[in-house]
Design a protein around this motif. Structure first.
Motif, PDB file in Angstrom:
ATOM      1  N   LEU A 101       0.731  -1.321   0.041  1.00 42.45           N
ATOM      2  CA  LEU A 101      -0.067  -0.214  -0.197  1.00 42.45           C
ATOM      3  C   LEU A 101       0.886   0.989   0.065  1.00 42.45           C
ATOM      4  CD1 LEU A 101      -3.137   0.663   2.042  1.00 42.45           C
ATOM      5  CD2 LEU A 101      -1.202   2.192   2.299  1.00 42.45           C
ATOM      6  N   LEU A 102       0.539   2.035  -0.405  1.00 39.01           N
ATOM      7  CA  LEU A 102       1.011   3.867  -0.614  1.00 39.01           C
ATOM      8  C   LEU A 102      -0.110   4.472  -0.412  1.00 39.01           C
ATOM      9  CD1 LEU A 102       3.074   5.585  -1.434  1.00 39.01           C
ATOM     10  CD2 LEU A 102       2.135   6.103  -4.029  1.00 39.01           C
ATOM     11  N   THR A 103       0.971   5.388   1.128  1.00 40.10           N
ATOM     12  CA  THR A 103      -0.418   7.061   1.167  1.00 40.10           C
ATOM     13  C   THR A 103       0.519   7.248   0.952  1.00 40.10           C
ATOM     14  OG1 THR A 103       0.109   5.079   3.938  1.00 40.10           O
ATOM     15  CG2 THR A 103      -1.003   7.516   3.775  1.00 40.10           C
ATOM     16  N   VAL A 104      -0.206   8.763   0.297  1.00 40.71           N
ATOM     17  CA  VAL A 104      -0.126   9.830  -0.728  1.00 40.71           C
ATOM     18  C   VAL A 104       0.009  10.924   0.015  1.00 40.71           C
ATOM     19  CG1 VAL A 104      -0.787  11.627  -2.656  1.00 40.71           C
ATOM     20  CG2 VAL A 104      -0.630   8.625  -2.707  1.00 40.71           C
ATOM     21  N   SER A 105       0.695  11.940   0.480  1.00 40.35           N
ATOM     22  CA  SER A 105       0.622  12.805   1.319  1.00 40.35           C
ATOM     23  C   SER A 105      -0.287  14.286   0.487  1.00 40.35           C
ATOM     24  CB  SER A 105       2.050  13.273   1.541  1.00 40.35           C
ATOM     25  OG  SER A 105       2.051  14.565   1.800  1.00 40.35           O
ATOM     26  N   MET A 106      -0.553  14.850   1.578  1.00 36.42           N
ATOM     27  CA  MET A 106      -1.058  16.041   0.924  1.00 36.42           C
ATOM     28  C   MET A 106      -0.456  16.633   0.315  1.00 36.42           C
ATOM     29  SD  MET A 106      -3.449  18.366   3.347  1.00 36.42           S
ATOM     30  CE  MET A 106      -4.552  18.529   3.699  1.00 36.42           C
ATOM     31  N   PHE A 107       0.689  17.064   0.403  1.00 38.30           N
ATOM     32  CA  PHE A 107       1.457  17.446  -0.158  1.00 38.30           C
ATOM     33  C   PHE A 107       2.320  16.676  -1.541  1.00 38.30           C
ATOM     34  CE2 PHE A 107       1.429  19.820   4.481  1.00 38.30           C
ATOM     35  CZ  PHE A 107       0.396  20.627   4.045  1.00 38.30           C
ATOM     36  N   ALA A 108       1.714  16.003  -1.978  1.00 39.01           N
ATOM     37  CA  ALA A 108       2.583  15.555  -3.391  1.00 39.01           C
ATOM     38  C   ALA A 108       2.542  16.391  -4.083  1.00 39.01           C
ATOM     39  CB  ALA A 108       1.485  14.089  -3.395  1.00 39.01           C
ATOM     40  N   SER A 109       3.551  16.099  -4.217  1.00 37.61           N
ATOM     41  CA  SER A 109       4.377  17.032  -6.657  1.00 37.61           C
ATOM     42  C   SER A 109       3.917  16.206  -7.531  1.00 37.61           C
ATOM     43  CB  SER A 109       5.736  16.638  -5.790  1.00 37.61           C
ATOM     44  OG  SER A 109       6.228  15.632  -5.891  1.00 37.61           O
ATOM     45  N   ARG A 110       3.248  15.554  -7.091  1.00 27.37           N
ATOM     46  CA  ARG A 110       1.518  15.115  -8.283  1.00 27.37           C
ATOM     47  C   ARG A 110       0.206  14.588  -8.157  1.00 27.37           C
ATOM     48  NH1 ARG A 110       5.451  12.432 -12.006  1.00 27.37           N
ATOM     49  NH2 ARG A 110       3.070  12.943 -14.641  1.00 27.37           N
ATOM     50  N   THR A 111      -0.575  15.166  -9.323  1.00 23.26           N
ATOM     51  CA  THR A 111      -1.772  15.106  -8.370  1.00 23.26           C
ATOM     52  C   THR A 111      -2.271  13.583  -8.316  1.00 23.26           C
ATOM     53  OG1 THR A 111      -2.598  14.093 -11.000  1.00 23.26           O
ATOM     54  CG2 THR A 111      -2.184  16.858 -10.204  1.00 23.26           C
ATOM     55  N   LEU A 112      -3.057  13.677  -7.983  1.00 22.81           N
ATOM     56  CA  LEU A 112      -3.652  13.037  -7.379  1.00 22.81           C
ATOM     57  C   LEU A 112      -5.066  11.856  -7.939  1.00 22.81           C
ATOM     58  CD1 LEU A 112      -6.456  13.914  -4.206  1.00 22.81           C
ATOM     59  CD2 LEU A 112      -3.938  13.400  -4.268  1.00 22.81           C
ATOM     60  N   GLU A 113      -5.074  12.338  -8.953  1.00 19.77           N
ATOM     61  CA  GLU A 113      -5.139  11.239 -10.361  1.00 19.77           C
ATOM     62  C   GLU A 113      -4.523  11.095 -11.249  1.00 19.77           C
ATOM     63  OE1 GLU A 113      -8.285  14.422  -9.379  1.00 19.77           O
ATOM     64  OE2 GLU A 113      -5.669  14.661  -9.224  1.00 19.77           O
ATOM     65  N   VAL A 114      -3.404  11.484 -11.424  1.00 24.10           N
ATOM     66  CA  VAL A 114      -2.135  11.152 -12.201  1.00 24.10           C
ATOM     67  C   VAL A 114      -1.140   9.801 -10.975  1.00 24.10           C
ATOM     68  CG1 VAL A 114       0.296  11.936 -12.943  1.00 24.10           C
ATOM     69  CG2 VAL A 114      -1.561  12.908 -13.197  1.00 24.10           C
ATOM     70  N   ILE A 115      -1.308  10.156  -9.926  1.00 24.41           N
ATOM     71  CA  ILE A 115      -0.443   9.086  -9.313  1.00 24.41           C
ATOM     72  C   ILE A 115      -1.572   7.777  -9.038  1.00 24.41           C
ATOM     73  CG2 ILE A 115      -0.043   8.049  -6.855  1.00 24.41           C
ATOM     74  CD1 ILE A 115       0.568  11.470  -6.429  1.00 24.41           C
ATOM     75  N   ALA A 116      -3.029   8.106  -9.067  1.00 21.15           N
ATOM     76  CA  ALA A 116      -4.192   6.680  -8.330  1.00 21.15           C
ATOM     77  C   ALA A 116      -3.564   6.732 -10.743  1.00 21.15           C
ATOM     78  CB  ALA A 116      -5.289   7.335  -8.866  1.00 21.15           C
ATOM     79  N   ALA A 117      -3.467   6.476 -11.362  1.00 19.73           N
ATOM     80  CA  ALA A 117      -3.236   6.316 -13.013  1.00 19.73           C
ATOM     81  C   ALA A 117      -2.104   5.237 -12.578  1.00 19.73           C
ATOM     82  CB  ALA A 117      -3.314   7.364 -13.741  1.00 19.73           C
ATOM     83  N   ALA A 118      -0.727   5.705 -12.031  1.00 16.80           N
ATOM     84  CA  ALA A 118       0.072   4.667 -11.826  1.00 16.80           C
ATOM     85  C   ALA A 118       0.170   3.498 -10.562  1.00 16.80           C
ATOM     86  CB  ALA A 118       1.331   5.639 -12.094  1.00 16.80           C
TER      87      ALA A 118
END
Length: 365
Positions: A101-118
């Motif tokens: 599992l990956l926990t994505v930070s609120m302060f991620a430097s890529r968009t939530l949608e692009v991260i989810a697509a990958a």
């Protein structure tokens, strides 16, 4: 390719600019908490059982309904693009390849949608509580739409603690790297270097709502149907309150040694929190975050009652070393070590690690 985690750490330190390395590696105050968790884990001794059929060890488990290849997750960390141009996209790809599992930070430097697509594995979204709840609401709804499976509210940071390395460096997020999921006006204070001051601390004073209480969790409940996870719980008292407020999981964490100095280390506090949850007879899982550097650390956490562990900095070391390939190698290194420990401990599945499988100094209430 490096073969041990310390080799990835050394490579990352060599490749990253000094202030970036300090931002990732530094701690708060005297930095006592950078080593406290590791010392606690090293004091614990495993107690193996023999003559157990370990011809087939299966490290798979479930965390909040998600299937994982091992009881392992990547902790939330901001601004992965500081370590590699692909940032969180590379990390998400690696977590999926490893089956964790990956926990994505609120302060991620890529968009939530692009991260989810990958991503091919489960994602959680980490939140700090901002003064502007409309911004939080928008982020939560985007996470829901993109398929994130839980919200992780960080509760040990009503404001960012003093981090001497960042203050000494006048640390600010470089202009070409942004927390792209949040409005620019929300993040403006995190940019712009000032001598002797951390822009991260300045931003937290401007934007974090330090007045929130347990009662405010009701607003999150009204905003989303996603399971709620609290990160940064270190006492049985707060674990009991979390259960009463319907929290689905607790992450026992010292925030990477970056918040309260001279606190009890997360590994030392794990037992009392597990016992508090068990006493409440609640369906609430417990995760240990911090200082995980060997597969044996996963086994120790499971013996103490954790359902899984999170690792943070090692993933960033792998990311700085070689992007997706490096993160995948770090995660699989931990998983391979864990599977070997399973066999040598006489524990063919994660649920076979007994409370008697580890000795440790207990943490007083």
């Amino acid at each position: 390719m490096a073969l041990a985690l310390h080799a990835y750490e050394a490579a990352a330190k060599e490749r990253l600019p000094g202030p970036v390395w300090d931002f990732f590696a530094g701690g708060s105050g005297t930095e006592s908490m950078l080593t406290a968790g590791r010392k606690a884990l090293d004091r614990m001794q495993l107690r193996p059982r023999c003559l157990v059929d370990v011809s087939h060890c299966d490290p798979r488990t479930r965390l909040l309904g998600s299937d994982l290849a091992a009881p392992l997750a990547v902790a939330p960390m901001a601004y992965h693009r500081l370590a590699h141009p692909e940032g969180e996209v590379a990390t998400a790809r690696a977590a999926g390849e490893a089956g964790v599992l990956l926990t994505v930070s609120m302060f991620a430097s890529r968009t939530l949608e692009v991260i989810a697509a990958a991503a091919s594995g489960p994602l959680w979204l980490q939140l700090y509580w901002l003064r502007n709840r409309a911004v939080m609401r928008d982020l939560i709804h985007r996470a829901e739409a993109a398929g994130y499976r839980a919200l992780v509210l960080t509760v040990d940071a009503p404001r960012v603690a003093t981090r001497p390395r960042d203050a000494r460096n006048g640390w600010a997020i470089p202009p070409d790297i942004r927390a792209v999921n949040l409005p620019e006006e929300t993040m403006s204070a995190s940019h712009g270097s000032r001598a002797g001051e951390s822009a991260i601390a300045r931003h937290s004073r401007d934007q974090f709502d330090s007045s929130i209480t347990w009662a405010d969790l009701a607003w999150l409940r009204e905003t989303t149907s996603l399971p709620l996870v609290l990160k940064g719980v270190l006492t049985a008292e707060d674990a009991e309150l979390a259960v009463k407020h319907g929290v689905s999981a607790l992450i026992v964490s010292n925030h990477g040694g970056r918040q309260l100095d001279f606190a009890r280390s997360a590994p030392e506090c794990l037992t009392e929190i597990v016992e508090a949850v068990k006493a409440a007879d609640a369906e609430c899982q417990v995760v240990l975050d911090g200082a995980i550097r060997h597969g044996a650390d996963i086994a120790k956490a499971l013996c103490l009652g954790a359902d899984a562990v999170m690792t943070g900095r090692p993933a960033l070391w792998g990311l700085a070393h070689s992007g997706t390939e490096g993160v995948t190698a770090v995660l699989r290194h931990l998983m391979d070590e864990f599977e070997e420990v399973m066999a040598l401990m006489g524990a063919p599945t994660p649920t076979d690690f007994p409370r008697t499988g580890v000795t440790q100094p207990t943490c007083p209430h």
